[in-house]
Each structure stands twice: as structure tokens, then as C-alpha cells.
Design a protein around this motif. Structure first.
Motif, short mmCIF file in Angstrom:
data_model
loop_
_atom_site.label_atom_id
_atom_site.label_comp_id
_atom_site.label_asym_id
_atom_site.label_seq_id
_atom_site.Cartn_x
_atom_site.Cartn_y
_atom_site.Cartn_z
N SER A 45 61.27 58.02 2.33
CA SER A 45 60.82 59.06 1.39
C SER A 45 60.30 58.46 0.09
O SER A 45 59.27 58.89 -0.43
CB SER A 45 61.97 60.02 1.10
OG SER A 45 62.43 60.66 2.26
N LEU A 64 56.90 56.51 0.84
CA LEU A 64 55.90 57.16 1.67
C LEU A 64 54.52 57.16 1.03
O LEU A 64 53.51 56.88 1.69
CB LEU A 64 56.32 58.60 1.98
CG LEU A 64 55.41 59.39 2.92
CD1 LEU A 64 55.38 58.74 4.31
CD2 LEU A 64 55.87 60.85 3.04
N THR A 74 55.87 67.75 5.83
CA THR A 74 56.01 67.91 7.28
C THR A 74 57.28 67.23 7.79
O THR A 74 58.03 67.80 8.59
CB THR A 74 54.79 67.31 8.00
OG1 THR A 74 53.60 67.94 7.52
CG2 THR A 74 54.89 67.50 9.51
N LEU A 75 57.53 66.03 7.29
CA LEU A 75 58.72 65.28 7.70
C LEU A 75 60.00 66.05 7.38
O LEU A 75 60.89 66.18 8.23
CB LEU A 75 58.70 63.92 6.98
CG LEU A 75 59.75 62.86 7.35
CD1 LEU A 75 59.15 61.47 7.16
CD2 LEU A 75 60.99 62.98 6.49
N SER A 135 65.84 59.28 16.78
CA SER A 135 65.33 58.86 15.46
C SER A 135 64.75 57.45 15.53
O SER A 135 63.71 57.15 14.93
CB SER A 135 66.44 58.91 14.41
OG SER A 135 66.91 60.23 14.22
N PHE A 162 56.16 56.12 14.71
CA PHE A 162 55.56 56.27 13.38
C PHE A 162 55.02 54.93 12.88
O PHE A 162 53.91 54.85 12.33
CB PHE A 162 56.60 56.82 12.41
CG PHE A 162 56.12 56.95 10.98
CD1 PHE A 162 55.35 58.02 10.59
CD2 PHE A 162 56.46 55.99 10.03
CE1 PHE A 162 54.91 58.15 9.27
CE2 PHE A 162 56.03 56.10 8.72
CZ PHE A 162 55.26 57.18 8.34
N GLY A 180 55.16 61.81 11.82
CA GLY A 180 56.07 62.06 10.70
C GLY A 180 56.95 63.27 10.95
O GLY A 180 58.14 63.27 10.63
N GLY A 181 56.37 64.31 11.54
CA GLY A 181 57.15 65.51 11.87
C GLY A 181 58.23 65.23 12.89
O GLY A 181 59.37 65.69 12.75
N LEU A 203 59.61 62.30 13.52
CA LEU A 203 60.60 61.45 12.86
C LEU A 203 61.54 62.29 11.99
O LEU A 203 62.77 62.14 12.04
CB LEU A 203 59.90 60.40 12.00
CG LEU A 203 60.80 59.49 11.15
CD1 LEU A 203 61.70 58.65 12.03
CD2 LEU A 203 59.94 58.60 10.25
N GLY A 204 60.96 63.19 11.21
CA GLY A 204 61.76 64.03 10.32
C GLY A 204 62.70 64.96 11.07
O GLY A 204 63.83 65.20 10.64
N THR A 232 66.19 63.67 9.64
CA THR A 232 66.76 64.58 8.66
C THR A 232 67.74 65.54 9.32
O THR A 232 68.73 65.97 8.69
CB THR A 232 65.65 65.38 7.96
OG1 THR A 232 64.58 64.49 7.62
CG2 THR A 232 66.16 66.03 6.69
#
Length: 461
Positions: A262, A265, A286-287, A319, A326, A342-343, A345-346, A350
Motif C-alpha cells: 500500500s 503502490l 480496487t485492491l 494471497s 501481480f 490488484g483486485g 490480490l486485495g 485484505t
């Protein structure tokens, strides 16, 4: 855990629990927004304050640095003085830091903005450990994991807004510093006003605990005399708990990786896609939004299945795969690919955050939720600092791929540690009426939830 003899303990859900959760989520949101608002505009603030990218990175890392030495005093305060005071400190310091930033709207005032961010970082110490405590104290056993996920969601949403809004409010105008200062002032004053309003709402809404315990496990804890509690002994018990120690390290690795990605990025995206600061913010959005969806799904899944270790391990593995994808698609030249990867991964990375909190509460019950959550967050801050410094150096000296591969190696270590954790669901066992407790449930009427019960608790110890 229980006094000898029998006793009747009524469990009931309070309507106030939803308002408490909403207000906490909102001021946690503002605190997370203030954490990321500098990093996503690192090139803008570097020009405005006339400092290096490393100095701008410290505006993010100060959150991590402040947390580590202050977490033990903060968790002691939570256990000794309670939920309400801790919540007021978190929201109050958050507002104070926001107003101090309004005084740093000049190029030579980097030290003041760093000091203001340090105040917000101290506020974070009184915020990050509360989701599992609020969920346990205010919510019933069939909704506790979902409530924790929603509380964590507020922080994630703040990060998401922090990725999205600052690049829109403060476009890069290196040839017009006055315009840049004006745009920054809109962001700073707006944040200060909102955080002040939330501080007053916290004072109105927060109570120490509901009138009736919401679950059997809370009823058990409330029967313990206060003089039986020892903060020092609680810390000792946690560090003697091998499954918790494994989770402590694996949680730190995963969350520290998220903090590092984060923070850096903007630099990663701008390296391969020059002039795409706004899209860097959108990718960050998005993430985090994908991660918010992942958090809620994981919380609902845990409430339904109670498969804490299996879910945590699967999310950890996914993850790892997401970060690899990514890493190797970042430089393909197609921003749409970065949005998608990125989405993904997030969603998993997250989404892991509330899993770690709730898993820790399960395997450490009846120790304080605030203490276990606080130690998890301290681990995350330590790994976050180290990962940000090393990944930042690798990204600057070599490439974003080198920094991301460094993180991939650590997440692989985290997978191994997670697989070694023994799943001992102590809180779930108490709520289910086992663990040497003879529990009988007798239905009673409740104005909030028809299925609430009166519990007769007897010790067989």
C-alpha cells in the motif's frame, strides 16, 4: 473460570451494538484515510515539502513505528479502564492530528506535518485492537466474526478512500505551489471537520458494555472477579501459547506485506506507467474494495462453519498466488491487467485481516481480545516497517519486481507457519457448552432477538 455453585445469567442482544459498530467503523475509516493520504501522493508531497521520497514514506511508516512501543500500554489501558475511554482516546487524538495538519500548509513545514501524522499514529494504537473486543463484548456467537469483519472493514474502507480521493482533490501541479497548497488545504480541513464530528458521536454512543452479556463466553468472563485478572499474567500466557506465537508471526508477515504494498503502490505504478497517479489511486481502491468484500465473505463463512485454520490457510495460499501474478504482470504495459490482478490480490490479502483477529481470540480464550489483537497488530507494524524499507530500497535500486519477489518469499514462510498452527477453538467450545462446563439453555423472551436465551451456568471444576 466460574465461581462454585450455580447461577442464572441472561444473555440478550442490545440494539445499541449496531450504532457502536457503525461509529467505530467511521472513525477507524478516517484514521486509515490519514495514514495513506500522503503515500498515494508521494510525488506531489515530495515536491510540495521539498523532501525526498524516503521522507514521504516515513509519513506512512510513522504509523508502524508508533504502534510498537505503545501497544502494551494501550492494551493495559483497554483492560484496566475499559472500552469507552479507549474509544474516546482513539477518536480524540485522530481529530487532534487532523487539525494539526491544517497548520502544515506551507512548503517549509514538513516537521509539523510529520508531528501531526505522529499524533494520528498514536490514535491508531487505540483503534486497531478494538474490532475483536467490540465484536466479543457486544455481539452474539452467530454474528461475532461478521461483526469483527465489519469493524475491520471500516479501516479498509478508509484506506480505499485514501487511495481514491487524494489524487482527485490534489492533482499534481508542480509549477503552481500556491494552487497545490490550496488543494491540500481542502483535504486537510475536510478531514479535520469529519473527525471532530465523529469524536463527539463517540462520546454519545459508546458505553462500556451492554446491560446483558450477548453470549455464553462473555457471561463466563463476567463472572470472574476483577481482582483475579492480571495483565502481566495474561501477556505471559499468550507468549507461552505456541499456536498463538505461530499466528503472531504469520499474521505479521501477511499484514506487513499489505502495508508495504500500500505504501509503495504509487511508486510501483508510476515506475511503469508514468503520469498515472490517479490510476495508481484507483488501483489501490480496487485492491482494498476487493479486500472488503473478501473480509465480509470470510466473516460470514467463519460464523457459519467455524473452520478457522482451514480458511486462514487457504486464504494465505491464495494471497501468495495473487502476489506472484501481480508481480509478473505489473510491467506488461496494460493498466487493465494491473487492475484485475490488484483486485484479486486485495480480495485475499485484505480479506485475511479479520481472520487473524478471530482465530487469535479463539485459540487464546479467555485472555483479553484487546491484548491478543494488539500483539498481532504490533507484529504487523514491525514487519511492515522492515518490509517497506527493504522493498522501497529494492524498488528504487532495481525494480518493483525485485521488491515484490522479496515479499513473495516471506509469504511462503507464512504459509508454512500457518500450516503448523494447532486449531484449539476455546471460545467456540465454551459457547457450545463444553470445556468442562455443564450448560443448560432455557428460552426466554427478548425484545431484540427471539432466540436469545437465559443460561444456567454451573462449574464442574
Amino acid at each position: 473460570m466460574l465461581p462454585t455453585g450455580g447461577g442464572r445469567v441472561e444473555t440478550r442482544l442490545s440494539r445499541r451494538r449496531l450504532v457502536v459498530l457503525a461509529v467505530f467503523s467511521c472513525y477507524s475509516l478516517v484514521n486509515a484515510f490519514q495514514w495513506i493520504q500522503y503515500s498515494i501522493l508521494s510525488n506531489v508531497f515530495a515536491v510540495f515539502y521539498g523532501v525526498s521520497f524516503t521522507q514521504i514514506d516515513w509519513l506512512s511508516m510513522v504509523y508502524m513505528v508508533a504502534y510498537v512501543p505503545l501497544i502494551l500500554p494501550a492494551t493495559w489501558l483497554l483492560d484496566a479502564r475499559g472500552l469507552r475511554l479507549t474509544a474516546l482516546l482513539g477518536s480524540g487524538l485522530n481529530a487532534l492530528g487532523a487539525w494539526l495538519k491544517c497548520g502544515s500548509l506551507a512548503p517549509q513545514r514538513y516537521p509539523l506535518t510529520l508531528a501531526a501524522q505522529a499524533v494520528c499514529a498514536i490514535a491508531q494504537v487505540f483503534i486497531l485492537g478494538l474490532p475483536s473486543r467490540i465484536a466479543s463484548v457486544w455481539f452474539g456467537p452467530t454474528e461475532v466474526s461478521t461483526a469483527c469483519a465489519v469493524a475491520v472493514l471500516g479501516n479498509q474502507l478508509g484506506t480505499a478512500i485514501g487511495f481514491l480521493l487524494p489524487p482527485v482533490l490534489v492533482p499534481n501541479t508542480p509549477n503552481d505551489i500556491d494552487l497545490m497548497a490550496h488543494n491540500i488545504s481542502i483535504m486537510f480541513y475536510g478531514t479535520a471537520i469529519v473527525s471532530t464530528l465523529l469524536f463527539f458521536l463517540t462520546g454519545v454512543v459508546f458505553e462500556e458494555k451492554p446491560k446483558y452479556p450477548p453470549s455464553h463466553s462473555q457471561a463466563v468472563l463476567q463472572t470472574k472477579p476483577p481482582e483475579d485478572y492480571s495483565y502481566k499474567q495474561s501477556i505471559t500466557n499468550l507468549f507461552k501459547n505456541t499456536p498463538f506465537l505461530l499466528l503472531l508471526i504469520s499474521y505479521g508477515i501477511m499484514t506487513g506485506t499489505f502495508y508495504s504494498v500500500s505504501t509503495l503502490l504509487n511508486q510501483m505504478i508510476v515506475t511503469h506507467y508514468e503520469g498515472e497517479e490517479v490510476n495508481a489511486g484507483r488501483i489501490g481502491l480496487t485492491l482494498v474494495v476487493a479486500g472488503m468484500v473478501g473480509s465480509i465473505i470470510c466473516g460470514l463463512w467463519l460464523d457459519y462453519t467455524k473452520t478457522y485454520k482451514q480458511t486462514t490457510l487457504i486464504v494465505y495460499i491464495l494471497s501468495f498466488i495473487g502476489l506472484l501474478v501481480f508481480t509478473f504482470t505489473l510491467d506488461l504495459g496494460y493498466l487493465i491487467v494491473v487492475f484485475v490482478t490488484g483486485g484479486v490480490l486485495g480480495f485475499f490479502m485484505t480479506g485475511y485481516l479479520p481472520l487473524g483477529f478471530e482465530f487469535a481470540v479463539e485459540i487464546t480464550y479467555p485472555e483479553s481480545e484487546g491484548t491478543s489483537s494488539g500483539l498481532l497488530n504490533a507484529s504487523a507494524q514491525i514487519f511492515g516497517i522492515l518490509f517497506t524499507l527493504v522493498q522501497g530500497k529494492l524498488t528504487t535500486d532495481y525494480s518493483p519486481r525485485a521488491g515484490n519477489l522479496f515479499l513473495c518469499a516471506w509469504i511462503f514462510v507464512g504459509i508454512i507457519l500457518t500450516a503448523l498452527i494447532k486449531s484449539d477453538l476455546r471460545r467456540h467450545n465454551v459457547n457450545s457448552g463444553i470445556m468442562n462446563l455443564d450448560v443448560k439453555a432455557v428460552p426466554v423472551d427478548s425484545p431484540v432477538e427471539p432466540e436469545s436465551t437465559t443460561l444456567k451456568i454451573q462449574s464442574t471444576l
